[in-house]
Structures are given as structure tokens and as C-alpha cells.
Scaffold this motif. Structure first.
Motif, mmCIF file in Angstrom:
data_model
loop_
_atom_site.group_PDB
_atom_site.id
_atom_site.type_symbol
_atom_site.label_atom_id
_atom_site.label_comp_id
_atom_site.label_asym_id
_atom_site.label_seq_id
_atom_site.Cartn_x
_atom_site.Cartn_y
_atom_site.Cartn_z
ATOM 1 N N LYS A 227 0.826 -1.205 0.000
ATOM 2 C CA LYS A 227 0.000 0.000 0.000
ATOM 3 C C LYS A 227 0.858 1.253 0.000
ATOM 4 C CE LYS A 227 -4.446 -1.569 1.563
ATOM 5 N NZ LYS A 227 -5.073 -2.146 2.764
ATOM 6 N N GLN A 228 2.079 1.128 0.529
ATOM 7 C CA GLN A 228 3.009 2.265 0.497
ATOM 8 C C GLN A 228 3.840 2.274 -0.784
ATOM 9 O OE1 GLN A 228 5.437 2.154 4.069
ATOM 10 N NE2 GLN A 228 3.652 1.559 5.279
ATOM 11 N N LYS A 229 3.335 1.572 -1.803
ATOM 12 C CA LYS A 229 4.002 1.537 -3.116
ATOM 13 C C LYS A 229 5.330 0.791 -3.112
ATOM 14 C CE LYS A 229 1.091 3.785 -5.755
ATOM 15 N NZ LYS A 229 0.129 2.732 -5.476
ATOM 16 N N LYS A 230 5.477 -0.110 -2.165
ATOM 17 C CA LYS A 230 6.680 -0.945 -2.151
ATOM 18 C C LYS A 230 6.389 -2.230 -2.920
ATOM 19 C CE LYS A 230 8.632 1.942 0.596
ATOM 20 N NZ LYS A 230 8.379 1.824 2.017
ATOM 21 N N GLN A 231 7.467 -2.905 -3.347
ATOM 22 C CA GLN A 231 7.275 -4.143 -4.102
ATOM 23 C C GLN A 231 7.840 -5.360 -3.382
ATOM 24 O OE1 GLN A 231 8.923 -1.959 -7.466
ATOM 25 N NE2 GLN A 231 7.620 -3.292 -8.732
ATOM 26 N N VAL A 232 7.318 -6.530 -3.790
ATOM 27 C CA VAL A 232 7.627 -7.755 -3.057
ATOM 28 C C VAL A 232 8.066 -8.871 -4.005
ATOM 29 C CG1 VAL A 232 6.640 -9.524 -1.527
ATOM 30 C CG2 VAL A 232 5.864 -7.151 -1.345
ATOM 31 N N PHE A 233 9.143 -9.547 -3.631
ATOM 32 C CA PHE A 233 9.531 -10.778 -4.319
ATOM 33 C C PHE A 233 9.054 -11.971 -3.502
ATOM 34 C CE2 PHE A 233 13.202 -8.139 -5.804
ATOM 35 C CZ PHE A 233 13.130 -8.391 -7.159
ATOM 36 N N VAL A 234 8.518 -12.996 -4.176
ATOM 37 C CA VAL A 234 8.225 -14.254 -3.494
ATOM 38 C C VAL A 234 8.987 -15.355 -4.230
ATOM 39 C CG1 VAL A 234 6.444 -15.901 -2.819
ATOM 40 C CG2 VAL A 234 5.921 -13.457 -2.899
ATOM 41 N N ILE A 235 9.838 -16.061 -3.521
ATOM 42 C CA ILE A 235 10.624 -17.112 -4.171
ATOM 43 C C ILE A 235 10.139 -18.484 -3.713
ATOM 44 C CG2 ILE A 235 12.938 -18.016 -4.572
ATOM 45 C CD1 ILE A 235 13.372 -15.317 -5.221
ATOM 46 N N CYS A 236 9.919 -19.384 -4.681
ATOM 47 C CA CYS A 236 9.492 -20.744 -4.352
ATOM 48 C C CYS A 236 10.494 -21.750 -4.919
ATOM 49 C CB CYS A 236 8.133 -21.044 -4.967
ATOM 50 S SG CYS A 236 6.849 -19.944 -4.420
ATOM 51 N N PRO A 237 10.591 -22.903 -4.287
ATOM 52 C CA PRO A 237 11.553 -23.906 -4.752
ATOM 53 C C PRO A 237 11.191 -24.578 -6.076
ATOM 54 C CG PRO A 237 10.924 -24.321 -2.472
ATOM 55 C CD PRO A 237 9.989 -23.297 -3.005
ATOM 56 N N LEU A 238 9.902 -24.668 -6.400
ATOM 57 C CA LEU A 238 9.497 -25.395 -7.602
ATOM 58 C C LEU A 238 8.707 -24.519 -8.559
ATOM 59 C CD1 LEU A 238 8.002 -28.673 -6.069
ATOM 60 C CD2 LEU A 238 10.342 -28.269 -6.775
ATOM 61 N N ILE A 239 8.593 -24.985 -9.817
ATOM 62 C CA ILE A 239 7.733 -24.281 -10.767
ATOM 63 C C ILE A 239 6.282 -24.715 -10.561
ATOM 64 C CG2 ILE A 239 7.163 -23.858 -13.172
ATOM 65 C CD1 ILE A 239 10.036 -24.294 -13.878
ATOM 66 N N ASP A 240 6.040 -26.034 -10.671
ATOM 67 C CA ASP A 240 4.698 -26.502 -10.351
ATOM 68 C C ASP A 240 4.765 -27.805 -9.568
ATOM 69 O OD1 ASP A 240 4.934 -28.572 -12.322
ATOM 70 O OD2 ASP A 240 4.644 -26.998 -13.801
ATOM 71 N N GLN A 241 3.639 -28.241 -9.100
ATOM 72 C CA GLN A 241 3.620 -29.379 -8.184
ATOM 73 C C GLN A 241 4.113 -30.673 -8.821
ATOM 74 O OE1 GLN A 241 3.682 -27.571 -5.440
ATOM 75 N NE2 GLN A 241 3.136 -29.535 -4.572
ATOM 76 N N SER A 242 3.988 -30.779 -10.149
ATOM 77 C CA SER A 242 4.352 -32.024 -10.802
ATOM 78 C C SER A 242 5.867 -32.229 -10.809
ATOM 79 C CB SER A 242 3.854 -32.025 -12.248
ATOM 80 O OG SER A 242 4.484 -30.985 -12.953
ATOM 81 N N GLU A 243 6.558 -31.136 -10.627
ATOM 82 C CA GLU A 243 8.004 -31.201 -10.674
ATOM 83 C C GLU A 243 8.552 -32.046 -9.527
ATOM 84 O OE1 GLU A 243 11.293 -27.736 -11.410
ATOM 85 O OE2 GLU A 243 9.451 -27.316 -10.367
ATOM 86 N N LYS A 244 9.410 -32.993 -9.874
ATOM 87 C CA LYS A 244 9.993 -33.837 -8.831
ATOM 88 C C LYS A 244 11.167 -33.121 -8.174
ATOM 89 C CE LYS A 244 8.064 -38.030 -8.831
ATOM 90 N NZ LYS A 244 6.889 -37.569 -9.537
ATOM 91 N N LEU A 245 11.296 -33.370 -6.907
ATOM 92 C CA LEU A 245 12.456 -32.812 -6.228
ATOM 93 C C LEU A 245 13.657 -33.683 -6.490
ATOM 94 C CD1 LEU A 245 10.862 -31.838 -2.870
ATOM 95 C CD2 LEU A 245 11.903 -30.335 -4.548
ATOM 96 N N SER A 246 14.779 -33.067 -6.667
ATOM 97 C CA SER A 246 15.976 -33.854 -6.914
ATOM 98 C C SER A 246 16.357 -34.590 -5.643
ATOM 99 C CB SER A 246 17.114 -32.945 -7.334
ATOM 100 O OG SER A 246 17.587 -32.254 -6.229
ATOM 101 N N ALA A 247 16.968 -35.734 -5.830
ATOM 102 C CA ALA A 247 17.349 -36.548 -4.678
ATOM 103 C C ALA A 247 18.328 -35.791 -3.799
ATOM 104 C CB ALA A 247 17.992 -37.832 -5.157
#
Ligand code: ADP
Ligand code: MG
Length: 725
Positions: free
Chosen positions: A505-525
Motif C-alpha cells: 500500500k506504500q508503493k513498495k514491491q515484493v519478491f516471493v521465491i518458491c523452490p518449484l515451478i509446479d507441483q508435478s516437478e519432482k524434487l531432486s534426490a
């Protein structure tokens, strides 16, 4: 006649199925098989009398089969093979599940070794699913009665099969010629290669297994070091343009800066100026945390070269970064009357280019207008390229476009590569060749300055950067506001969302970082232990935030599967403040400068390396306002949280990178691949002593010219391999 170079398809024991599996591991020859090392050993060397076995023990016994039968259980699901084994001290039962074929090998009356866990079954002790092996006086045992090699059981290759395959081939190691020069082996107390191969697979004892490991680990590091030093030696023989240090110019430039340089910046600049004044090409890496101020140091180098009458090129991995550099350089160097130009795939900036098009071009019907625009663009491009060749451009900034065939410099003396780990080995090699040029009949190479924000632990630097000189910028400029960093458990998520709402609301911006692109993506061992909570994906998080949590805000999504153009345009919009929240994987630019971005939210923080978290955090806090970094974790594990706490207290990225290397190994350090580091199967990048030894050895070999044809061949193979990756 078999030899180490015999193809494995010649072996009787390798049928079509196993051939395919072995090839999946890139094993083609017997020699290749020898280089497939076990990762540990089971100690089945001590044979225990049956009467002395205890529950829970991992034991090896030797005895005669007095009875054996095989059949289904009453549920008819499970096949059970059951045998009684007798030695002089007593009798024990052994059972195997679903291996009915055992009854073909393990016949009554035969002497066998069994190795496995002693368990309690019913009223009596019993060996459950033990490793088995029939024993004859003429034959050495392979699977029991010794240290037994255990291999990583991938692609359907069992340790048992590999032992069965490799053991009888080991006499062929006698034909292996050692590529390590004799004096080196002596000096560094290394065993012979053939012996090392034998002992790594079937060691006599743990001591000889360790000696074998040392030798093989040494080899890996030694080749890396030798390759590095060779490259450096080659480069040292090249000529480069001497750019004398112009004290007056630099002093007055520094005095006019709106800030005072940090000591580390000064030192780095000084090292660079000394390199530039030498007649051989500089090959220096400027390594400093995000925001430590590498660009101004590069600009000073650029100023020195350009003012001495030579051309400078700066290459960045993306258009946004290139443009950002163009703006910075133009700003810093605006009073110098140097011609600075931006050339990327989609734009040219910085020069008033002549255009032959009528001013009415825009009023043409759309198709015509588009064509006219395209013509104008290509005209501008060809004009620019001509001006580069003519030497009218002093500093050219751009993306990979700079290594295009048609970009030819008149007298390029300094090349700068930003975020150099983003370019592949081959690309960097292409750049160095590309900018090779001839002057006064003399071939000269430009000086090369690379920059990276990836913090590298010392051992790793010694390994990877053997061919580079390094300038470190560890200090941050004075007066930086510390980014407030917090670990957020699930219970405080809502509070964090409320906070973010206020910021936006104060005109600031936000980054959100996630480990995966989508749920189907397998996690590496390699991602570590399976974690209780679910792993957040960009698409899921984007849905949730835009529909439920912040429906009133503009939210965008960014990940590696998007086309470069799409990524650029999403980043651009965010940079221009047209988006409030950007949900992204780790692909977002390291060097990007968004002064109004004040919040960095990292989902599944425990999934990332510490140094990586630190780098994410470096993307905020660029403006004058207080910035915040929230590490979200669902993991309740104490160890995870302690690890994360290091991010709260660390002085700089280097300290965190060291920690990563210790805790999780080099797999978590970003950009390793791009440095052309081969897979290390034996060596550890934590082993400072061995790394130093290998470096000394490589220096010795070069200094005393201890090369032999075998070593040359080995080195060539090594180079080929790293260039293929
Ligand atoms: P990075 O090393 O990540 O490339 P930059 O070169 O982009 O960092 O610098 C980050 C910011 O810090 C820029 O806005 C730059 O102008 C500023 N800066 C650089 N050096 C100093 C200094 N010595 N004092 C204050 N600000 C500085
Ligand atoms: Mg930068």
C-alpha cells in the motif's frame, strides 16, 4: 584377449539389458567399469562362530547347509526360502523372501558364507535375507568373508552384479599404465594406479581402501589443477595492450564520485590497474557480494582503457542487466565525452543514428510501418557495427550480441563479463577467441575482467579458479541499511501477509521465491531429506496469492520455463513498478536493481543453500527504505532452523558459502557446473590438504616438465569432458 580397452559388450556376463544399464552410466569399456567406484564397504571380513551370534549384530558365518526348502506362505503371496546352516559351534536358520531361485545354488551339503543381520524370529535367532556365497577352497570369496564393496545402486545395477562382474576382471589392472609421473607419486606418497583400482573395489583392509581413495581423489584434483595452470601458462605467453596507470585521471574521477570508495574497492581497482599495465592479458575475477559495488570498479577500469584510446566491451547475461550497466556507465562517465553504446538483441541506445526514413513512417498502414521500423532498426545496427569497426565507439555494452560474428572491434583492449557464471564454458571461450585481434602486425588479446556475486569458499576457489587472479570485495559500502531478516513459522504466516499488505500500500514491491515451478516437478534426490511439509511451487503460490491473499494487488509469475523474451518483459514490468508482487523460482536476476522492492519472501527456505538465500536477499535493500527478508519454513526440525539462523547472523556470503560446503557439500553452491568443474566422484572439495597437494604437484609437473605422453592424453580427455558438459 581381454584388456582394459575391451568393450563391455564383449563380456559374457553383460547381456543386452545390462549393457543398456551400464551405458546409462557411460560405461563402455572394462577400463570404464574399473572407474565405477563403490561408495562404501560392508565389513564381512570376520567370520563368527554361530553359537556366539547376538541379536542385532551384522555378522558373517561359514557353515554347511544341512537342510533347505522353498515354498509359499499360507497367504500365498510370499515365497520363503529357509535353510539351516551348521558349523562346529552350532546351527542357525536363514530365511530369504521372494528368491525361489536360491534353491538352485544353495544345495544341501554345500559350504556357504552368509552375511547379514541377526534377528529374533519366533523363539530363535535367525539370519534374515543374508548375502550368500558358496565357498570352495580354490576360489576367493567376492560377496562375503572380506570387505565387500557397495556401489550406488542406480539404473538397476545391483552391487552383487557389479561385484560378480568386476572381481574376475581385476587381474587386467596389471595392464593399466600409470599416467602420474614417478617423482610425483614418490613425493606425495601415492600408490600405483593399478593397485588403487584393485584396492578401491576389493580392498585387503580399510587402510588400503583409504590409500586407494587418496590416490584416486588426488587424480581428480590434480587434473583440474594441471589444466588450470596450463591455461594460465598459455595466457601468460600471449600479448596484450599496455595501458599505463593514469593517476591524474583516476584521482580526479574518484574525487568527483558521490560516495567514498570502500577499501576493498580501492584495492581491487589498484590490482586491476597493475594488471592493465602489463604486456600480457589480465585474467582477473572480481568477486563480491551483491551490492558490494563491483560496477564502479569495472567503470574505472573501462575509463582507464577508453581514455588511453582503446575500446572496451562489457557483456552481461540479460538485456535488463546490460541496460542497467549502460545507464550506470553513462551516468558515471557522462563528463568524459566517451562514446558509450548499448547493443542488445532488441535495442540500440546511446548514439543519435542517422535514419533515412521519412518522419511519416509511423502513419503508414501497420504492416508497412512495422517493416519500416524493422528496416530502421537493422540500419541502425549496421551503422553501429560499422562505427564499432571504425573505432568510433569507446565503450560497448551488451548481451551475447557482442560475440556475434559481425561485431568487430578496431582496438579492443579490455573485455568485462558480468555475472560470468551465467555464461557457459564454451561461451566464455568463444568470447575470448572472438575478441582476439591484430594490431600493428601483432596479435593481442584484450585484458579480461570477470565479475561474479557468487561467493566461493577458499578451497573451491583454489580448485576452480586456478587460472584466474581474484580480487575480493568483502566490505559493503558504508551506510547501507541492514536488511531485517526473520524466520517465519507457519503460525506467523498471516501476520507476515498483513505486513506485506501494508508495504504494498506504500508503493513498495515484493519478491516471493518458491523452490518449484509446479507441483508435478519432482524434487531432486540431492535436495536432502524428505521433508514433512509440502514444497511450494510458483504456480500454486501465484494462484493462492492472486485469488485469496492479495486479490487487490497486481501479481506476476516468473520461472525458467518461460522464453527469455517473456522473462525479460515480466522483469521489466516489475522494475517499472507495474507489478506489485513477483512470484518466482530462483531464476530472477542476481544483479537486478529495483530500489522500491523492499520485501523478499522465501517459501520453503530450508530447501535452499544458505549462500543462495543470501543472494536472494541481496536483491532487495537497494533503495533508501528499510527492507525485510522473510524465510518461511514448515520444517519443525531443530537442525534446519539452526541452519537457517546462520543467514540471520552471517557477516557475508563467503561465510555462508563455507558453511554450505561443510554441511551439504558442493551440490548446493550455485553455478558449479558453469565453472567447468567435472563431477568429482572421489575427491572432496572440503579436503583443503589434498587440494593444496594436488596444486603443488601440478606446479611441479609444469616446472620440471614431467609430462609424459600418457599424462598428455589424460589431460586432453579431461578437457574434452569439461567442454562437453
Ligand atoms: P554489485 O557489486 O552487486 O554489482 P553495484 O555495483 O550494482 O553492486 O552497486 C550497488 C549500489 O551501490 C550502486 O547503486 C552503487 O552506485 C552503490 N555504490 C557502489 N560503491 C559505493 C560506495 N563505495 N559507497 C556507497 N555506495 C556505493
Ligand atoms: Mg552487479
Amino acid at each position: 584377449m581381454l584388456s582394459p580397452s575391451t568393450k563391455i559388450d564383449q563380456l559374457k556376463k553383460v547381456g543386452p539389458t545390462y549393457l543398456k544399464r551400464l551405458r546409462q552410466l557411460k560405461i563402455e569399456t572394462i577400463g570404464g567399469l574399473f572407474l565405477h567406484f563403490p561408495h562404501r564397504y560392508d565389513d564381512f571380513s570376520q567370520i563368527s562362530p554361530i553359537s556366539q551370534l547376538k541379536k542385532g549384530q551384522l555378522a558373517t558365518i561359514q557353515g554347511r547347509i544341512s537342510k533347505i526348502k522353498s515354498g509359499r506362505t499360507w497367504q500365498r503371496r510370499l515365497n520363503i526360502t529357509e535353510a539351516m546352516i551348521k558349523d562346529e559351534s552350532g546351527t542357525i536358520r536363514a530365511i530369504w523372501f521372494n528368491q525361489p531361485y536360491l534353491i538352485q545354488t544353495l544345495k544341501q551339503g554345500k559350504t556357504v558364507n552368509l552375511a547379514g543381520k541377526v534377528v529374533f524370529a519366533g523363539q530363535t535367532l535367525c539370519l534374515s535375507n543374508p548375502v550368500y556365497e558358496t565357498v570352495t577352497p580354490q576360489k576367493e570369496t567376492v560377496h562375503t568373508g572380506r570387505l565387500v564393496p557397495i556401489y550406488h545402486e542406480t539404473v538397476g545395477l545391483s552391487s552383487r552384479y557389479l561385484r560378480y562382474l568386476i572381481k574376475p576382471l581385476l587381474p587386467l589392472t596389471g595392464q593399466i599404465n600409470d599416467f602420474l609421473p614417478e617423482p610425483i607419486k614418490k613425493e606425495f606418497k601415492l600408490i600405483d594406479l593399478a593397485e588403487a583400482v584393485r584396492q578401491i573395489h576389493f580392498p585387503d583392509n580399510f587402510r588400503s581402501a583409504e590409500a586407494a581413495r587418496q590416490r584416486l581423489a588426488f587424480d581428480e584434483l590434480f587434473l583440474i589443477q594441471l589444466n588450470n595452470l596450463r591455461q594460465r601458462e598459455k595466457l601468460n605467453q600471449e600479448k596484450a595492450t599496455i595501458i599505463p596507470f593514469n593517476q591524474k585521471l583516476i584521482k580526479s574521477f574518484v574525487q568527483k564520485l558521490p560516495f567514498k570508495l570502500t577499501d576493498d574497492q580501492r584495492k581491487a581497482a589498484w590490482q586491476i590497474f597493475q594488471d592493465l599495465a602489463k604486456p600480457k592479458p589480465m585474467n582477473r575475477l572480481l568477486n563480491g557480494d551483491v551490492g558490494s559495488g563491483k560496477t564502479i570498479v569495472a567503470a574505472m577500469a573501462g575509463l582507464a582503457a577508453a581514455k588511453d584510446g582503446y575500446q572496451v566491451a562489457l557483456m552481461a547475461p540479460t538485456e535488463i542487466l546490460a541496460k542497467q550497466h549502460f545507464q550506470t556507465f553513462s551516468e558515471f562517465l557522462k563528463k568524459t565525452n566517451l562514446k558509450i553504446v548499448l547493443l542488445t538483441g532488441s535495442e540500440v541506445q546511446g548514439l543519435p543514428l542517422r535514419t533515412t526514413l521519412s518522419p511519416k513512417a509511423n502513419t503508414y498502414p501497420t504492416r508497412l510501418a512495422l517493416r519500416a521500423k524493422k528496416e530502421e532498426r537493422s540500419l541502425n545496427r549496421s551503422q553501429l557495427k560499422k562505427q564499432i569497426t571504425d573505432g568510433q565507439i569507446d565503450i560497448l555494452i551488451g548481451t551475447q550480441t557482442l560475440i556475434q560474428k559481425e561485431v568487430n572491434f578496431k582496438n579492443l583492449a579490455l573485455a568485462i563479463v558480468d555475472e560470468q557464471h551465467r555464461f557457459g564454458v564454451a561461451q566464455r571461450a568463444a568470447l575470448q577467441q572472438k575478441i582476439y585481434q591484430v594490431k600493428d602486425g601483432l596479435a593481442t588479446l584484450p585484458h579480461l575482467l570477470s565479475m561474479t556475486a557468487t561467493p566461493i569458499p577458499r578451497t573451491l576457489a583454489l580448485t576452480i579458479y586456478g587460472d584466474l587472479d581474484i580480487s575480493l570485495i568483502k566490505q559493503m559500502p558504508k551506510g547501507r541499511r541492514k536488511i531485517i531478516t526473520k524466520i517465519i513459522p507457519p503460525t506467523e504466516r498471516q501476520k507476515a501477509y498483513q505486513f506485506i499488505k501494508k508495504q504494498v500500500k506504500q508503493k513498495k514491491q515484493v519478491f516471493v521465491i518458491c523452490p518449484l515451478i509446479d507441483q508435478s516437478e519432482k524434487l531432486s534426490a540431492r535436495g536432502g531429506p524428505a521433508l514433512g511439509g509440502e514444497v511450494k511451487s510458483v504456480s500454486q503460490e501465484y494462484e493462492k496469492l492472486s485469488k485469496k491473499v492479495f486479490p487487490q494487488f497486481k501479481i506476476a509469475m516468473l520461472h525458467g520455463k518461460l522464453k527469455p523474451k517473456e522473462k525479460e518483459s515480466i522483469m521489466k514490468k516489475f522494475r517499472e513498478g507495474k507489478t506489485d508482487i513477483l512470484v518466482s523460482t530462483s531464476v530472477i536476476e542476481v544483479g537486478i536493481d529495483v530500489p522500491t522492492a523492499t520485501v523478499m519472501m522465501i517459501e520453503g527456505a530450508d530447501r535452499f543453500g544458505l549462500a543462495q538465500l543470501h543472494q536472494f536477499r541481496g536483491r532487495i535493500g537497494r533503495g533508501k527504505d528499510q527492507s525485510y527478508c522473510f524465510l518461511f519454513t514448515d520444517s519443525a526440525a531443530k537442525r534446519t532452523n539452526q541452519r537457517l539462523k546462520a543467514v540471520l547472523t552471517a557477516k557475508d556470503g563467503f561465510a555462508l558459502a563455507e558453511k554450505d560446503l561443510k554441511i551439504r557439500g558442493p551440490g548446493d553452491l550455485t553455478g558449479l557446473r558453469q565453472w567447468g568443474l567435472p563431477d568429482l566422484t572421489m575427491a572432496s572439495l572440503n579436503d583443503l590438504e589434498l587440494i593444496q597437494k594436488s596444486r603443488q604437484a601440478a606446479t611441479l609437473v609444469l616446472g620440471k616438465k614431467l609430462f609424459n605422453p600418457l599424462l598428455e592424453k589424460k589431460l586432453k580427455q579431461f578437457q574434452k569432458n569439461i567442454h562437453l558438459e
